[in-house]
Design an enzyme around this catalytic site. Structure first.
Site, PDB file in Angstrom:
ATOM      1  N   LEU B 266       0.859  -1.181   0.000  1.00 16.73           N
ATOM      2  CA  LEU B 266       0.000   0.000   0.000  1.00 16.73           C
ATOM      3  C   LEU B 266       0.897   1.234   0.000  1.00 16.73           C
ATOM      4  CD1 LEU B 266      -2.606  -1.035   2.737  1.00 16.73           C
ATOM      5  CD2 LEU B 266      -3.080  -0.736   0.289  1.00 16.73           C
ATOM      6  N   HIS B 373      17.515   8.128  -6.971  1.00 14.19           N
ATOM      7  CA  HIS B 373      17.170   8.687  -5.672  1.00 14.19           C
ATOM      8  C   HIS B 373      17.941   9.971  -5.414  1.00 14.19           C
ATOM      9  CE1 HIS B 373      20.687   7.079  -3.172  1.00 14.19           C
ATOM     10  NE2 HIS B 373      20.766   6.265  -4.205  1.00 14.19           N
ATOM     11  N   ASP B 383      27.150   8.621  -4.486  1.00 18.82           N
ATOM     12  CA  ASP B 383      25.883   7.934  -4.227  1.00 18.82           C
ATOM     13  C   ASP B 383      24.946   8.841  -3.472  1.00 18.82           C
ATOM     14  OD1 ASP B 383      23.824   6.208  -3.658  1.00 18.82           O
ATOM     15  OD2 ASP B 383      24.995   4.892  -2.368  1.00 18.82           O
ATOM     16  N   GLU B 421      15.769   6.284  -0.578  1.00 23.39           N
ATOM     17  CA  GLU B 421      16.261   5.036  -1.174  1.00 23.39           C
ATOM     18  C   GLU B 421      17.195   4.329  -0.230  1.00 23.39           C
ATOM     19  OE1 GLU B 421      19.230   2.685  -3.818  1.00 23.39           O
ATOM     20  OE2 GLU B 421      19.537   4.146  -2.244  1.00 23.39           O
ATOM     21  N   GLU B 430       7.056   3.181  -2.968  1.00 25.84           N
ATOM     22  CA  GLU B 430       5.746   3.751  -2.641  1.00 25.84           C
ATOM     23  C   GLU B 430       5.083   4.331  -3.891  1.00 25.84           C
ATOM     24  OE1 GLU B 430       4.430   3.086   0.404  1.00 25.84           O
ATOM     25  OE2 GLU B 430       6.319   1.979   0.451  1.00 25.84           O
ATOM     26  N   ASP B 450      21.724   5.535 -10.854  1.00 22.78           N
ATOM     27  CA  ASP B 450      21.896   5.898  -9.442  1.00 22.78           C
ATOM     28  C   ASP B 450      23.323   6.437  -9.313  1.00 22.78           C
ATOM     29  OD1 ASP B 450      22.408   5.820  -6.698  1.00 22.78           O
ATOM     30  OD2 ASP B 450      21.393   3.922  -6.340  1.00 22.78           O
ATOM     31  N   HIS B 551      29.087   5.480   1.179  1.00 24.73           N
ATOM     32  CA  HIS B 551      28.290   5.633   2.412  1.00 24.73           C
ATOM     33  C   HIS B 551      29.076   6.200   3.597  1.00 24.73           C
ATOM     34  CE1 HIS B 551      24.706   2.794   1.253  1.00 24.73           C
ATOM     35  NE2 HIS B 551      24.993   3.661   0.307  1.00 24.73           N
TER      36      HIS B 551
END
Lengths: 743, 743
Positions: B266, B373, B383, B421, B430, B450, B551
């Site tokens: 959903l 993203h 990233d 993301e 979503e 990406d 990251h």
């Protein structure tokens, strides 16, 4: 000189004119002449063709189709069934009136039959083992049809075999509440229950019984429910009238899911994986057998106990007792048991669909599908051959137009003659499983005409609200049989009507919330706009729950032509109306589907839901606002689309603009699908029309979840209400988003 | 007289000619002049426009985009994230270079953050409670970027909070087999495991540990896996090179499913039903925390026990011991425990997608989607901002062409700048849940870029085999940066290649079997043809498992512009290639999707499956023939469709014929979907590309089921193999049926 000038001017003018004419008509423009397809792609439905179709639909042809189709019993996979396969193929491959192509598709499916060598038996046995009464094994013959060796003994398909023996109890309709009530008066363990048809599904009568320790179930059709109380075959019932003779027995499929039981969500091909039989859900856990009311009377009239409640009483000239198991002490059956000897067995056999197509000229990749099952329980004159006779007459008229080169539909038309419907909509369901994506992406609509004529009073139709308009339009063009100048639409409105906020007083189009015929997989599993129609009763004249010969050996050509539709004019009216709808769906430039009418139904559902649930949900801090917003979005989007269609000159715009609008109209029902919303209901994915147990005419997932939560009070059940509220709200928002301007 | 006749003839001829000319050019034909849209609907992709696009893509613009996007850390839902939302909106709403329309869409999603006021701590604590060592809380600053207060402390998103304390053990990569092996040497109950990144998913390191009684997990990046062995920041690692400094820590999402965890299937709107947090699946059951290799070295080098197996050894200048929990008796940490104090907490916050569209002129209801993203863990230069910088340059060039009135695509183009993301592909998922039907029915393809540039050696791309041809075509038109006259295609072929039975030696297009970036929901959930591309490493020059600053707080503009792509020419090459693909998908008359190339991949999968499974399956009486037949049907259908396209003069036929073919091409991946086939894998419905645990490059459901059955030997597991064989065979038959002539 003047004369010469005059001659010169006249000649010059003439030559100039000739030149202009040559230049205009004689020479093709190289750069900007319209390609030949420009006219084709903008063509709309041809009203003259509709009139030609209507005039060619012939009642005598329908009668002769029925005569041919009902020559022998044609239960699924029997030789009689194969005979009808061949007949359909012959007709659809006819060089003068056939379709473009016709073929057979086979599925290997799980069926259930009695043993012809060891018939099922129902007996009354006294304590010494003497048989005091044996129920009839086959229905009483009045004509040769009933004596055909291919008439299958009455049985409950999918009842397990077994030999239960016990005291008899009367359990009304075998509803859960019936057994609950009965259980308060008597220990049901080890008993045999006798029940009336009606109230719940066939299999449920056994499924509901089993938890109380009941070991076998009988089911019969009470004269009150089918015969308006008439009982005697000397002058009252068939062959004197349409009423059921005392020995008539309704056969049927006793299972709660549709489609082949061994191959859920897969087409049942030869090598497809099959689940173990022990994993099948929704079958009777204990033996069950149908009998005629002649035998039921003999059993019920001898039952001991006190008078059952009023609403348990039926049409026999005796009191229906309950409360004590077994027979009265004064009865000749005193102390006797009732014994069921059931020898049904399951068989996995090939069942055929017969498919036929007319290829579309402009949009061959858009399908209008028209179908009906071919298999019957016995001769099946009304169920299903009345529908098949109608379908054959429609294909004859259309096929001839195609073969004569007079017409070819804009979109492709697919005709399906489904197999094994009587065992649970099997042929049509396997078809939708095999061609899932193709049909999902291309099918515009599905028209189902199963029993074409229950009776000859009025049309009755159910379907997507978006189809209301095209059904009305078609019905207005067909004259109502036996009603003078009245048309089918006006006659229908007299019998079933409602007041629409938009349209005022109109015929009442039913909702397709169940799985009563082959539309089930199309609407519930694939989300294809579907409809079902027939001619039916005047309810002021009969209370019969269905036409009395339903699923019996009396549903014959003789019965149909004498008592259901003499002259076959109601058949003709159905053929004209259904064919007209088919033509409009296939040929209209803009698909005749109206989403504002859909919005009206959603608003009606919403009002019911808000009235019933809003207060209690507020108390649980669950808001209904998202659902209200969703329905409002849908209303707004559908009106914008209506306005776009009204204000556009679509015949003169790019065909891709029409296609865009048509795709929006075609796909709106797909947006209502959710493959995970109804985990316990096989094949049900449509969040608006799924079946519901709650008995409230509103969004089914919400209604069922609310009923569960209200009864259990569990917070996880209230969560489930919230879940279904989100599911249906987002589905409606998704549909609205489909209808809104595309980017 | 002769003269008069001559004059007459000459004048007459002249007048006739004038007449012809007037007639031909001066008068519009009423019935058959071509409507103005006829030319538009048959227009194909314009090669001049492609060249104009390629020439306008500017490396300096991309550099400046990146500079702007990386000014502040922009983790999902932080003020920095909002700043990038505003930036995207400003650019896409620019009156001169913007799109037709741009807007924001919000979802309220389940995220996890450390507590800024109570940082997570990793300490070594001696038996008296003294803290002997504390791991760094934040990475060492070299520039102002690392000192930005918005740099989030390294953490494992979705790790539960907790304060486990216990003896430390080294557990290699935290694979199931690693813990199994370790468990044979030592009682793991109550221990803390330290693991290297790699081998399994992040969350799995904790999920696999918990059954052995391990109470907490540390994870770090070993220099062997990321730095080609280099360790020192005095001269070896960033800021001296692209290698990871000792204090660098890879953050990440520690969960195994994609999308918002509280609203499965959903869209996570404000009032959507949310499952209880306790029902969430796939999260770490015990606390886990990432640390830098600086701290990892201090811990690992002091561990007691015997030398771990060779493949457990990493890049530190010490032996990686295992087998005894805790530190060496000779260590200063002797008898000490390692303590994790984790204060992460879950928050449900609004995350934004930024959406922008260029409306299609001819088929606005067909979407080519391009996305990436927007959120990062810290500054996220590579990233994801390398990809976003590329996307912004593509939209600038296309936006300007639109605003100048020079071009409008045939189909609509949708750009998505996805939110959250990094927490598990949440924004894109979503979006697909909210617009499920609309996207299912209309999306032609999804292009994901990406990380645009991991390194500057070669293109690497993964995607549907049907997209191979358009990717190749586009790559051939772009020159490879720093390779003289070599184009991207030829350069790619040097680094990654394979021999195709049809095409010979060609670049190797990867398969999109995982869920590594935002393509996941598009291909796996919706079945939309998808691709992912980037510039990447020369594997002969580095073994880094990913670019080393991934990251960490070192993934900055400085890092990217100095060490990843100086001059931004690889970014430019990616923008040109991806933009070229986008233009071809949006503008081609016939969609540039080739199903024969799809057939080749299916045949490769089939060969592997037959080689591995046919014999053992025969022994179980399970036939692989239906699968073989299905692949053959698909091959045949795809070749017929190719032939139809080749042999048709589609520019001069009805646009509905082109549309029919394009719909076949567009929808082929939809036919591979089965929403029930992978019940335990959230969002995976594509029967060809779903993720697989079996490690075999073949049909995933079959491979996993076979592996399970082989290991358990249970007959129900062999049934499951048969089930998956039927599922995938029928999906491929369904796809073939979509490609076959439509009726």
């Amino acid at each position: 000189m003047f004369k010469q000038v005059l001659i010169g001017v006249v000649c010059g003018s003439a030559i100039l004119t000739i030149g202009i004419l040559i230049g205009h008509f004689g020479i093709t423009k190289s750069g900007d002449s319209a390609p030949s397809w420009v006219e084709d792609v903008s063509k709309d439905v041809d009203e003259n063709l509709i009139q030609e179709f209507l005039s060619q639909v012939d009642n005598v042809n329908i009668q002769e189709n029925l005569r041919e189709l009902t020559k022998v019993p044609h239960m699924a996979t029997t030789p009689g069934d194969e005979q009808t396969v061949q007949f359909m193929l012959k007709r659809w491959q006819d060089p003068e009136t056939g379709l473009d192509r016709a073929w057979r598709e086979e599925y290997k499916v799980y069926l259930s039959f009695p043993d012809p060598n060891k018939p099922n038996k129902v007996t009354v046995v006294d304590p010494s083992g003497s048989v005091l009464h044996t129920a009839r094994e086959k229905e009483k013959p009045y004509y040769a049809e009933q004596e055909d060796a291919a008439v299958v003994q009455p049985f409950a398909a999918y009842s397990p075999p077994g030999n239960p023996k016990g005291k008899l109890v009367y359990a009304n309709q075998g509803k859960l509440s019936d057994y609950e009530r009965l259980n308060q008066t008597v220990d049901l363990r080890g008993t045999i229950a006798i029940t009336r048809y009606g109230g719940v599904g066939r299999a449920d009568k056994a499924i509901n019984a089993e938890p109380y320790g009941i070991i076998g179930v009988l089911v019969y059709t009470d004269p009150l429910d089918i015969n308006d109380g008439l009982l005697s075959d000397t002058n009252e019932t068939y062959p004197h009238s349409w009423y059921l003779p005392p020995s008539g027995v309704e056969r049927g499929s006793f299972k709660t899911q549709f489609g082949d039981m061994l191959t859920p969500y897969l087409a049942a091909k030869e090598e497809t994986y099959r689940i173990p039989e022990t994993d099948i859900k929704g079958l009777p856990p204990i033996p069950i057998q149908p009998i005629g009311f002649e035998d039921a009377y003999i059993l019920i009239s001898e039952l001991d106990g006190a008078a059952a409640p009023n609403d348990w009483q039926g049409g026999f000239n005796c009191t229906y007792n309950y409360g004590a198991p077994g027979f009265k002490p004064t009865s000749r059956f005193k102390d006797s048991n009732v014994s069921l000897d059931i020898f049904n067995s399951a068989k996995t056999l090939n069942s055929s669909n017969v498919m036929g197509v007319i290829r579309g000229s402009v949009e061959p990749d858009r399908y209008v599908i028209y179908g009906n099952h071919r298999d019957s329980w016995v001769h099946g004159a009304i169920d299903p051959s009345s529908g098949t006779s109608v379908m054959l007459e429609i294909t004859r008229v259309l096929g001839r137009l195609v073969k004569q080169g007079k017409w070819r539909p804009r979109r492709s038309i697919i005709f399906g003659s489904w197999g094994a419907e009587e065992f649970g909509l099997i042929g049509s369901t396997e078809y939708t499983e095999e061609y899932f994506t193709k049909l999902s992406e291309r099918a515009v609509a599905y028209i189902n005409v199963d029993i074409a004529v229950f009776a000859n009073a009025t049309l009755r139709a159910s379907g997507m609200p978006s189809m209301q308009n095209v059904i009305f339009k078609a019905a207005k063009q067909v004259s109502a049989p036996g009603q003078g100048s009245t048309n089918v639409y006006e006659n229908w409105k007299r019998y079933f009507n409602r007041t629409s906020p938009t349209h005022g007083l109109i015929p009442r189009l039913g909702y397709l919330t169940g799985a009563g015929s082959d539309y089930a997989a199309f609407i519930h599993y694939l989300g294809i706009a579907s409809m079902d129609m027939s001619y039916t009763y005047d309810r002021s004249k009969t209370n019969a729950r269905i036409y009395p010969a339903y699923h019996t050996a009396y549903d014959t050509f003789d019965y149909a032509s004498k008592f259901i539709d003499p002259g076959f004019v109601s058949h003709q009216a159905v053929a004209r109306t259904a064919g007209n709808i088919l033509l409009r769906l296939a040929d209209s430039l803009v698909l005749p589907l109206n989403c504002s009418d859909y919005a009206e139904s959603l608003e009606k559902y919403l009002k019911t839901a808000v009235d019933l649930y809003q207060e209690p949900l507020q108390a649980k801090k669950i808001s209904m606002e998202p659902l209200k917003r969703a329905v409002a979005s849908f209303r707004k989007a559908s009106e914008s689309l209506d306005e776009l269609i009204r204000s556009s000159d679509l015949a003169n715009e790019t065909p891709l603009k029409v296609r865009k609008i048509n795709d929006q109209l075609m796909l709106v029902d797909r947006a209502f699908l959710n493959p995970l919303a109804f985990k316990d209901k096989y094949g049900f994915r449509h969040t608006i029309w799924a079946s519901s147990n709650a008995g409230t005419s509103t969004f089914p997932g919400l209604a069922d979840a609310f009923a569960d939560a209200e009864s259990s009070g569990l917070s996880s059940d209230w969560d489930h209400v919230h879940y279904h509220l989100s599911v249906v709200s987002q589905a409606i928002e998704g549909a609205a988003s489909m209808l809104t301007d595309v980017i």
